[in-house]
Design a protein around this motif. Structure first.
Motif, PDB file in Angstrom:
ATOM      1  N   GLY A  55       0.846  -1.193   0.000  1.00 29.71           N
ATOM      2  CA  GLY A  55       0.000   0.000   0.000  1.00 29.71           C
ATOM      3  C   GLY A  55       0.883   1.244   0.000  1.00 29.71           C
ATOM      4  O   GLY A  55       1.972   1.220   0.589  1.00 29.71           O
ATOM      5  N   VAL A  56       0.443   2.312  -0.667  1.00 30.30           N
ATOM      6  CA  VAL A  56       1.180   3.573  -0.597  1.00 30.30           C
ATOM      7  C   VAL A  56       0.191   4.715  -0.385  1.00 30.30           C
ATOM      8  O   VAL A  56      -0.904   4.711  -0.948  1.00 30.30           O
ATOM      9  N   VAL A  57       0.589   5.654   0.454  1.00 32.28           N
ATOM     10  CA  VAL A  57      -0.168   6.892   0.613  1.00 32.28           C
ATOM     11  C   VAL A  57       0.786   8.029   0.296  1.00 32.28           C
ATOM     12  O   VAL A  57       1.894   8.095   0.848  1.00 32.28           O
ATOM     13  N   VAL A  58       0.370   8.898  -0.609  1.00 31.59           N
ATOM     14  CA  VAL A  58       1.262   9.941  -1.105  1.00 31.59           C
ATOM     15  C   VAL A  58       0.679  11.312  -0.759  1.00 31.59           C
ATOM     16  O   VAL A  58      -0.347  11.703  -1.310  1.00 31.59           O
ATOM     17  N   PRO A  59       1.317  12.027   0.170  1.00 38.04           N
ATOM     18  CA  PRO A  59       0.842  13.366   0.497  1.00 38.04           C
ATOM     19  C   PRO A  59       0.776  14.238  -0.757  1.00 38.04           C
ATOM     20  O   PRO A  59       1.737  14.319  -1.516  1.00 38.04           O
ATOM     21  N   ASN A  60      -0.385  14.819  -0.977  1.00 40.34           N
ATOM     22  CA  ASN A  60      -0.611  15.702  -2.120  1.00 40.34           C
ATOM     23  C   ASN A  60      -0.378  15.015  -3.468  1.00 40.34           C
ATOM     24  O   ASN A  60      -0.235  15.683  -4.481  1.00 40.34           O
ATOM     25  N   GLY A  61      -0.370  13.697  -3.467  1.00 43.25           N
ATOM     26  CA  GLY A  61      -0.278  12.960  -4.727  1.00 43.25           C
ATOM     27  C   GLY A  61       0.919  13.313  -5.580  1.00 43.25           C
ATOM     28  O   GLY A  61       0.856  13.270  -6.813  1.00 43.25           O
ATOM     29  N   THR A  83      -3.477  12.633  -0.264  1.00 43.65           N
ATOM     30  CA  THR A  83      -4.129  13.683   0.519  1.00 43.65           C
ATOM     31  C   THR A  83      -4.133  14.978  -0.278  1.00 43.65           C
ATOM     32  O   THR A  83      -3.452  15.094  -1.298  1.00 43.65           O
ATOM     33  N   SER A  84      -4.899  15.946   0.199  1.00 43.90           N
ATOM     34  CA  SER A  84      -4.929  17.258  -0.445  1.00 43.90           C
ATOM     35  C   SER A  84      -5.086  18.321   0.630  1.00 43.90           C
ATOM     36  O   SER A  84      -6.133  18.931   0.771  1.00 43.90           O
ATOM     37  N   GLY A  89      -0.823  17.505   4.821  1.00 48.90           N
ATOM     38  CA  GLY A  89      -1.092  16.241   4.154  1.00 48.90           C
ATOM     39  C   GLY A  89      -0.199  15.098   4.588  1.00 48.90           C
ATOM     40  O   GLY A  89      -0.612  13.933   4.518  1.00 48.90           O
ATOM     41  N   THR A  90       1.006  15.401   5.030  1.00 50.14           N
ATOM     42  CA  THR A  90       1.928  14.320   5.383  1.00 50.14           C
ATOM     43  C   THR A  90       1.469  13.585   6.633  1.00 50.14           C
ATOM     44  O   THR A  90       1.370  12.354   6.640  1.00 50.14           O
ATOM     45  N   VAL A  91       1.184  14.335   7.678  1.00 48.07           N
ATOM     46  CA  VAL A  91       0.728  13.695   8.914  1.00 48.07           C
ATOM     47  C   VAL A  91      -0.656  13.079   8.704  1.00 48.07           C
ATOM     48  O   VAL A  91      -0.953  11.999   9.214  1.00 48.07           O
ATOM     49  N   LEU A 110       3.513   2.226   2.716  1.00 48.70           N
ATOM     50  CA  LEU A 110       4.593   3.206   2.656  1.00 48.70           C
ATOM     51  C   LEU A 110       3.993   4.598   2.507  1.00 48.70           C
ATOM     52  O   LEU A 110       3.071   4.793   1.711  1.00 48.70           O
ATOM     53  N   VAL A 111       4.501   5.537   3.279  1.00 45.40           N
ATOM     54  CA  VAL A 111       4.129   6.941   3.116  1.00 45.40           C
ATOM     55  C   VAL A 111       5.409   7.703   2.830  1.00 45.40           C
ATOM     56  O   VAL A 111       6.363   7.630   3.619  1.00 45.40           O
ATOM     57  N   ALA A 112       5.454   8.395   1.704  1.00 46.93           N
ATOM     58  CA  ALA A 112       6.691   9.066   1.290  1.00 46.93           C
ATOM     59  C   ALA A 112       6.394  10.487   0.838  1.00 46.93           C
ATOM     60  O   ALA A 112       5.399  10.738   0.164  1.00 46.93           O
ATOM     61  N   ALA A 113       7.256  11.414   1.232  1.00 46.89           N
ATOM     62  CA  ALA A 113       7.063  12.821   0.866  1.00 46.89           C
ATOM     63  C   ALA A 113       8.397  13.438   0.502  1.00 46.89           C
ATOM     64  O   ALA A 113       9.461  12.897   0.816  1.00 46.89           O
ATOM     65  N   GLY A 114       8.318  14.590  -0.141  1.00 43.81           N
ATOM     66  CA  GLY A 114       9.534  15.322  -0.487  1.00 43.81           C
ATOM     67  C   GLY A 114       9.621  15.567  -1.971  1.00 43.81           C
ATOM     68  O   GLY A 114       8.633  15.486  -2.692  1.00 43.81           O
ATOM     69  N   GLY A 115      10.823  15.886  -2.440  1.00 41.68           N
ATOM     70  CA  GLY A 115      11.015  16.169  -3.854  1.00 41.68           C
ATOM     71  C   GLY A 115      12.049  17.261  -4.057  1.00 41.68           C
ATOM     72  O   GLY A 115      12.908  17.496  -3.203  1.00 41.68           O
TER      73      GLY A 115
END
Lengths: 395, 144
Positions: A55-61, A83-84, A89-91, A110-115
């Motif tokens: 499963g993956v959850v992506v803050p702000n897609g 999330t939006s 969105g991350t938390v 997995l929840v991953a953020a950044g860029g």
């Protein structure tokens, strides 16, 4: 130690692994490459193969599910969500992941953020005032009633909240400096902090240019390149990775009234956290005096102060006095953002707050390790004051 | 990624290339010096900024509603670092959020000196063309 928490829901979700890239300003790597590097790091920390993620959850897609399937070698992705809520969105994504594993929708999320917020195309300073090229909630309001008047970026929008707060509560604006200096002091013990080796003193803070009243340069967070990720699972029979799991006591999100518009909000100081904090803390039976440390979303120094007030630590206008009395920097009795936060470590959409909270509760935070870290709160804040809150406990 | 369908030259004041129909009456009124918001034809509820559905009666039919441009500064901003080129040579500039009748809050440029801009200030507003586009300007009341 969790005896003070009365209504723990079973089965509980846990954060079983955390990962980060280096945090910098200037990179040749793409957002997807950085995100996957953090994901691999988190899986290794959890003691699992990346292909075991289902499963993956992506803050702000920000990264597509397909990219995770490809890079991690996931054979059958069972669950995906985005999330939006901007920086909230991350938390909030951790909350979705925890709910998903508790409900049995997936085993390991997995929840991953950044860029590439610094090196990518949407940098604030190059935006020509178009709001960093991001589509914001209430975009028609932004385009017709704000941007034509020279309000086009978050520091300008949020100044409307800050100036009302200062004017009506008598809050001491020196509290903002207290936050800036404390996060920078924390960063000096964190080898992963961008501003390590560059301490900040009172005179430097005061001499920095005013960008928009009441925010001086060091009241505003940096833009960074880098990514961070965590793996969320249900309770494990035994430890798999090198570290013990950290328990998700609870997580949630909240939105203020007129959540797409600060200006017409009856109470402009109302935040998502205003509704969320009493709701979630009440559901958990968690008292603030049980909390050992906080990782508060710090896109701006004043947002840290306002969140303390809306969390219930003190009345509106009193957070500047609270942080001065308690001490939020190294050695303080109310430790906040022990990694340096967005202000002094890096802007990784607050996932770096989650990673640091987990390390502190596991007891492997390095030189900045707190003497006591059993229960912690992590917040997110974004868009027009959306809020999210995560309560974590040592196991 | 930009928010405007057709970008105006960046040396002009930022303004939507195509005004959303919900904002047409407001912008046209500002161009002639008046201040107009939207009000529900069904129940009389003033909705500003414009919304697709009335919070009072769930209706969808709105009419222009003229308001007197007098009120009190609810909050404000004073910008020293501009992010749009048109504002670059105008810093520091003030933006006032003014509460007028019916609790409606209206955002506009502050025409007075930024040192005088504060919460609670009594102001008077007028519509005007600024930088080639309609604008709401707030000035301190004379007796202040």
């Amino acid at each position: 130690m969790t005896g003070r928490v009365t209504t723990l829901a079973e089965p509980a979700a846990h954060i079983v692994g955390v990962g980060e890239t280096d945090y910098c300003r200037g990179t040749e790597r793409t957002s997807v490459q950085l995100t996957m590097a953090a994901a691999f790091d988190a899986c290794a920390d959890a003691g699992i193969a990346p292909s075991e993620i289902d499963g993956v959850v992506v803050p702000n897609g920000k990264v597509d599910a397909e990219a995770f399937i490809h890079a991690l070698g996931i054979a059958d992705l069972r669950f995906h969500a985005a999330t939006s809520m901007g920086g909230a969105g991350t938390v909030a994504a951790i909350g979705i992941a925890a709910g998903a594993v508790r409900a049995g929708l997936a085993e390991r999320v997995l929840v991953a953020a950044g860029g590439t917020q610094f090196s990518g195309p949407a940098r604030l300073g190059d935006a020509g005032g178009s709001g960093m090229g991001i589509r914001w909630p209430g975009q028609a309001i932004r385009d017709h009633l704000e941007r034509p008047y020279g309000l086009s970026v978050p520091m300008q929008w949020y100044s409307l909240h800050a100036n009302r707060w200062l004017a009506t509560t008598g809050a001491d604006r020196a509290g903002m400096r207290e936050v800036a200096l404390a996060t920078r002091a924390h960063a000096q013990t964190n080898e992963r902090a961008y501003f390590r080796g560059r301490p900040l003193d009172r005179a430097q803070y005061d001499a920095a240019p005013m960008l928009v009243e009441p925010f001086r340069l060091f009241d505003v967070c940096q833009e960074s390149d880098g990514a961070a990720a965590v793996v969320v699972e249900r309770a494990r029979a035994e430890q798999q990775g090198a570290h013990r799991a950290v328990r998700v006591l609870g997580a949630g999100e909240g939105r203020a009234d007129t959540p797409d518009d600060l200006v017409s909000r009856a109470d402009i100081m109302q935040m998502g956290l205003t509704k969320l904090a009493p709701r979630l803390l009440g559901e958990l039976g968690l008292r603030l005096d049980s909390v050992d440390a906080l990782w508060l979303y710090d896109c701006f120094t004043f947002v840290v102060l306002r969140q303390l007030e809306e969390l219930g630590y003190c009345a509106r206008g009193e957070a500047p006095d609270l942080v001065k009395e308690r001490g939020i920097g190294p050695g303080g009795t109310l430790p906040i953002n022990t990694h340096g936060g967005l202000l002094s470590q890096a802007h990784i959409a607050g996932m770096n707050h989650v990673v640091e909270a987990v390390r502190q509760l596991r007891g492997d935070a390095g030189p900045g390790q707190l003497a006591r870290a059993e229960i912690g709160l992590v917040t997110g804040y974004g868009d027009m004051s959306d809020g999210s809150l995560l309560a974590l406990a040592r196991t | 990624m930009g928010t405007e369908p057709t970008a105006r030259p960046t040396d002009q004041r930022p303004f939507p290339a195509v005004v959303d129909p919900d904002y047409n009456d407001h912008m046209e009124a500002l161009a002639t010096g008046r201040v107009v918001v939207t009000r529900c034809r069904g129940c009389g509820q003033v909705e500003w900024p414009p919304r697709p559905t009335c919070r009072g009666c769930r209706g969808h039919d709105f009419a222009p509603h003229e308001v007197e441009g007098v009120g009190v500064v609810h909050t404000f901003s004073v910008v020293h670092r501009a992010f749009h080129p048109w504002f670059s040579d105008k810093t520091p500039y003030g933006v006032a959020i003014v509460e007028v009748a019916d609790g409606v809050r209206l955002t506009g440029l502050y025409a007075g000196s930024v040192e005088t801009l504060r919460c609670g200030l009594a102001v008077r507003g007028r519509g005007e063309m600024v930088g080639g586009a309609p604008a709401l300007l707030w000035s301190p009341e004379e007796h202040e």
